[in-house]
Design an enzyme around this catalytic site. Sequence first.
Site, PDB file in Angstrom:
ATOM      1  N   TYR A 152       0.537  -1.173  -0.092  1.00 30.36           N
ATOM      2  CA  TYR A 152       0.550   0.247   0.117  1.00 30.36           C
ATOM      3  C   TYR A 152       0.761   1.611   0.280  1.00 30.36           C
ATOM      4  CZ  TYR A 152      -3.552  -3.228   0.906  1.00 30.36           C
ATOM      5  OH  TYR A 152      -5.026  -4.235   0.717  1.00 30.36           O
TER       6      TYR A 152
ATOM      7  N   SER B 115     -12.180 -12.015  -4.888  1.00 32.43           N
ATOM      8  CA  SER B 115     -13.075 -11.690  -3.317  1.00 32.43           C
ATOM      9  C   SER B 115     -14.812 -12.244  -3.776  1.00 32.43           C
ATOM     10  CB  SER B 115     -12.388 -10.510  -3.068  1.00 32.43           C
ATOM     11  OG  SER B 115     -13.140  -9.651  -2.815  1.00 32.43           O
TER      12      SER B 115
ATOM     13  N   PRO C 238     -11.453  -0.024  -2.848  1.00 32.54           N
ATOM     14  CA  PRO C 238     -13.293  -0.478  -3.609  1.00 32.54           C
ATOM     15  C   PRO C 238     -14.185   0.177  -2.992  1.00 32.54           C
ATOM     16  CG  PRO C 238     -12.729  -1.318  -1.813  1.00 32.54           C
ATOM     17  CD  PRO C 238     -10.988  -0.702  -1.853  1.00 32.54           C
TER      18      PRO C 238
ATOM     19  N   HIS D 183      -7.947   1.072   1.966  1.00 30.83           N
ATOM     20  CA  HIS D 183      -7.300   0.123   1.993  1.00 30.83           C
ATOM     21  C   HIS D 183      -6.170  -0.283   2.534  1.00 30.83           C
ATOM     22  CE1 HIS D 183      -8.261  -4.100   1.917  1.00 30.83           C
ATOM     23  NE2 HIS D 183      -9.110  -4.189   1.025  1.00 30.83           N
TER      24      HIS D 183
END
Length: 684
Positions: free
Chosen positions: A167, A611, A180, A397
């Site tokens: 990240y 996912s 997301p 995230h």
Amino acid sequence: MPKPKPMLTSTLAAITKQTSHSSPVETEVENYKSKMRILKNGRVFWNLTKGSINTKEASDILVKLMPASYASKISEKPEKSEKPGETGEKKKQQQTLLKYPVLPLNETLDRFMLTVQPLLTPEEFKKQQEITNDFRDNEGDKLQELLEQAGKDSCNWLSERWKKVAYLQYRDPVTVYISPGMTFPMENFKDRNDFINYTAKVIFGLCEFKGIVDAGKIPIVKMGKNELDNSQFGKVFGTCRIPLRIQDEIAFNSCTKHTVIIYKNHFYKLTLYDKDDKVLSAPTIAKQLTKIMDSETERGIPFGIFTTDSRDNWAEAYETLSKDPQNCATMKTIQSALFTVSLDECVKYEPSERMDELILSLIHGGGSKVNSGNRWMDKTIQLVVNPNGNVGFTYEHSPAEGQPIAMMMDYVVKKMGDDKSFGDSGSTNVPEEPQKLKFAETTPCIDQLLFFSSTNIDKLVKNLQVKVLKFQGYGKGYIKSVKLGPDSFVQMALQLAFYKLHKVPAAQYESAHLRIFANGRTETIRSCSNESVAFCKAMTSGKASIEERAQALRAAVGGHQAYTRLALQGRGVDRHLLGLKLMALENNLPVPAFFSSLGYTKSMHFRVSTSQVASIYEAFMGYGPATEDGYACCYNPRECDVIVAISCWASNSETDPKKFAASITKAFMEMKDVLDNEPKKSKL
């Protein structure tokens, strides 16, 4: 049109998309060099709130939302505040969690070879076996020793390294590539008041959820005999990513009491608690939202558009903005907010494309001329509400996986649905009026940077294609009735759909949580297997009988379930291999040739990144693809239907989300046909 970045042969380890979704497959960290402005590639904690929140009642609701197969309990112990000047006690759940292990090298390499076999020719596999054995006997042994030492020095050798590499060091935009969107069930607002009142109730619900976290009342869930780590729930409120060159930072602001409302690109600080730390009631919050909306008739300068750009572009703009004290104060207030609330401008859509528009609005906001400037993409939680009825979260995230966000949505929706007076019991004592947060007047330099960032987000928006499939032929109820696991079944449907459409098997990523470990994040489930390829070949062969197809399907599902169990125990291959590569980098050793071998790179090129984010509601999560020639598929298997959010890049002629959706539908139907007609003895 920006072309998505292919997988990088980088100095850092391969980074996989995960969770609920994560960062792209590999990242790159080099000596910093300024990038061209127009992108040519594609690319805390707890402050106990008091007042109207009944934490026991709310916790009971959370227990009901937990998977039925999990046991849960609540345990707590007061913990003294660690922040200077913070008074009182915060409650920390006392958990018994496992230490994250370093697996035996042989176990990981043997399993790795099984996962690459379906992607290689016999000749390529033989060559890969030689490379892997050479690595096992030479550099691998030394790197294993270093990793085992790192494992002894920490309860989780992976967590901080993962956060940095996956990240904070990742340089493409968080928009599309990292963050997301998580949808709420779609609404139908009658008028502006309805829109405002709904938003106020959701804000109240988020504060109530935070109160449960602060009170240490999030149920402790067990998987088998092992407790699952709840620490991520405390890392999402008040959290913000800070753009810096080379590597970003995360700021945790646990003690703040305000949100930031973004409307027509203007920013307002709205305090949510009275002087006694009691949450303002939803009607009181609604009045404050009305004042904000009445104050603005024109769109402001879209400073939020900077946060959608590449991290280095944004870091440069951030440095420039920070030279002015007024900008520093405004950005600090935004960064320290518990969450932001984007009151978007209404967007029209075709009824057949509503679900597509919904997830796109959360992933990127529609571009510089729509709502992309009405964001602050660095915030962990952004609530987005559109007058057209589209509602959801945009989720940065870095600090945590998607479970806290999904549970937060389920909790708020259930409370609002069960109690029409939800939110009325809060305080009416407004501590201060909404405060407009002002940026300094722009300079020619800032204007130019805004132009570049606007250009980049518009290219990115144009390049991302999305199709949301709501398959209504059956759901997990039917899948369980034929004695198969719903998640593994959907994974095999995705494998079959890709194989039928592209005539080759795809390396397929699925995230598995590592919450049985302290500070656990995710491991990769490698869904493509020898069994899955045999299943795809049987389903596309004119010679295979129904019985043979059914047996192949059940074997493929069983193989996936077996790997899933291993991944949940921390016994996948990807994080261990990442650790070995990082040991070479951290100790200034050459990166072994194994990490550039065909088997390794091909198995890391996840053309299908997936996912499962389950919800009982008509809600789903969506995000961008991991590779330039692949798809992202996030799915919600409900009792009688399956929702799949599919994305890919328009710049790639091989991929098409509508065609893939049609292929998934066909795969689901063909699999059901096989199971409905298989001989009885095959079902045993």
